[in-house]
Scaffold this motif. Structure first.
Motif, PDB file in Angstrom:
ATOM      1  N   ALA A   4       3.362   1.910  80.680  1.00  0.00           N
ATOM      2  CA  ALA A   4       1.917   2.119  80.601  1.00  0.00           C
ATOM      3  C   ALA A   4       1.512   2.339  79.149  1.00  0.00           C
ATOM      4  CB  ALA A   4       1.517   3.315  81.442  1.00  0.00           C
ATOM      5  N   LYS A   5       0.259   1.965  78.858  1.00  0.00           N
ATOM      6  CA  LYS A   5      -0.217   2.149  77.487  1.00  0.00           C
ATOM      7  C   LYS A   5      -1.723   2.329  77.460  1.00  0.00           C
ATOM      8  CE  LYS A   5      -0.509  -2.823  76.674  1.00  0.00           C
ATOM      9  NZ  LYS A   5      -0.070  -3.929  75.817  1.00  0.00           N
ATOM     10  N   PHE A   6      -2.156   3.055  76.452  1.00  0.00           N
ATOM     11  CA  PHE A   6      -3.563   3.135  76.111  1.00  0.00           C
ATOM     12  C   PHE A   6      -3.812   2.083  75.043  1.00  0.00           C
ATOM     13  CE2 PHE A   6      -2.973   7.484  77.638  1.00  0.00           C
ATOM     14  CZ  PHE A   6      -4.135   7.701  78.359  1.00  0.00           C
ATOM     15  N   TYR A  18     -13.321   2.229  72.012  1.00  0.00           N
ATOM     16  CA  TYR A  18     -13.062   2.478  73.429  1.00  0.00           C
ATOM     17  C   TYR A  18     -11.552   2.532  73.635  1.00  0.00           C
ATOM     18  CZ  TYR A  18     -17.877   1.031  74.441  1.00  0.00           C
ATOM     19  OH  TYR A  18     -19.234   0.934  74.483  1.00  0.00           O
ATOM     20  N   PHE A  19     -11.145   3.156  74.735  1.00  0.00           N
ATOM     21  CA  PHE A  19      -9.757   3.030  75.162  1.00  0.00           C
ATOM     22  C   PHE A  19      -9.738   2.591  76.610  1.00  0.00           C
ATOM     23  CE2 PHE A  19     -10.549   7.587  76.079  1.00  0.00           C
ATOM     24  CZ  PHE A  19     -10.160   7.658  77.408  1.00  0.00           C
ATOM     25  N   ARG A  20      -8.626   1.972  76.972  1.00  0.00           N
ATOM     26  CA  ARG A  20      -8.358   1.658  78.372  1.00  0.00           C
ATOM     27  C   ARG A  20      -6.892   1.974  78.610  1.00  0.00           C
ATOM     28  NH1 ARG A  20     -10.099  -3.979  76.629  1.00  0.00           N
ATOM     29  NH2 ARG A  20      -8.344  -4.634  75.374  1.00  0.00           N
ATOM     30  N   LEU A  21      -6.620   2.508  79.783  1.00  0.00           N
ATOM     31  CA  LEU A  21      -5.250   2.800  80.189  1.00  0.00           C
ATOM     32  C   LEU A  21      -4.793   1.671  81.092  1.00  0.00           C
ATOM     33  CD1 LEU A  21      -2.739   4.634  80.489  1.00  0.00           C
ATOM     34  CD2 LEU A  21      -3.969   5.830  82.334  1.00  0.00           C
ATOM     35  N   ASP A 101       1.078   7.867  84.849  1.00  0.00           N
ATOM     36  CA  ASP A 101       1.210   7.080  83.622  1.00  0.00           C
ATOM     37  C   ASP A 101       0.566   7.692  82.389  1.00  0.00           C
ATOM     38  OD1 ASP A 101       2.549   5.215  85.152  1.00  0.00           O
ATOM     39  OD2 ASP A 101       0.856   3.826  85.295  1.00  0.00           O
ATOM     40  N   ALA A 102      -0.607   8.319  82.546  1.00  0.00           N
ATOM     41  CA  ALA A 102      -1.353   8.776  81.375  1.00  0.00           C
ATOM     42  C   ALA A 102      -0.569   9.745  80.491  1.00  0.00           C
ATOM     43  CB  ALA A 102      -2.688   9.382  81.791  1.00  0.00           C
ATOM     44  N   ILE A 107       0.260   4.579  72.739  1.00  0.00           N
ATOM     45  CA  ILE A 107      -1.054   4.136  72.273  1.00  0.00           C
ATOM     46  C   ILE A 107      -0.874   2.883  71.436  1.00  0.00           C
ATOM     47  CG2 ILE A 107      -3.084   4.717  70.889  1.00  0.00           C
ATOM     48  CD1 ILE A 107      -2.507   7.681  71.546  1.00  0.00           C
ATOM     49  N   ASP A 108      -1.546   1.814  71.817  1.00  0.00           N
ATOM     50  CA  ASP A 108      -1.583   0.578  71.027  1.00  0.00           C
ATOM     51  C   ASP A 108      -2.940   0.500  70.354  1.00  0.00           C
ATOM     52  OD1 ASP A 108       0.933  -0.187  71.798  1.00  0.00           O
ATOM     53  OD2 ASP A 108       0.295  -1.861  73.064  1.00  0.00           O
TER      54      ASP A 108
END
Length: 111
Positions: A4-6, A18-21, A101-102, A107-108
């Motif tokens: 998983a990644k942000f 913005y971020f998305r998970l 996951d969070a 973080i990308d």
């Protein structure tokens, strides 16, 4: 280990951050509001990581064939919004994925 990644990105529409998970399968499971600074966006991710494990921080919303959730900080402010689900079971699976996951997601920085 979770894949998983942000993802942190800038909208071409309004120049906000913005971020998305994304879960390990690449599906977006949580998205943010806009932030005027990258640091604000990174602070939002830190808040998601801290609040995600607690079921009491999830606000579940129902409407006809549309189920969503908001993740809220301890002060009640919304820090993430889900995608739309067609069933409450799908929504619960989404919440489970965010909880799992969070906290460990990398973080990308795409900004």
């Amino acid at each position: 280990m979770s894949n998983a990644k942000f993802e942190v990105f800038v909208s071409s529409r309004n120049s906000q951050y913005y971020f998305r998970l994304k879960s390990g399968n690449g599906e977006i499971i949580l998205g943010s509001e806009g932030y005027v600074s990258k640091q604000g966006c990174l602070n939002g991710i830190a808040s998601v990581k801290a609040n995600a494990p607690y079921d009491s921080r999830y606000e579940r919303k129902d409407s006809f064939q549309n189920y969503t959730f908001n993740l809220k900080a301890i002060n009640g402010e919304i820090i993430g919004r889900s995608e739309n689900y067609v069933s409450s079971a799908g929504r619960e699976n989404g919440i489970t994925a965010v909880k799992r996951d969070a906290p460990v997601a990398r973080i990308d920085d795409l900004a």
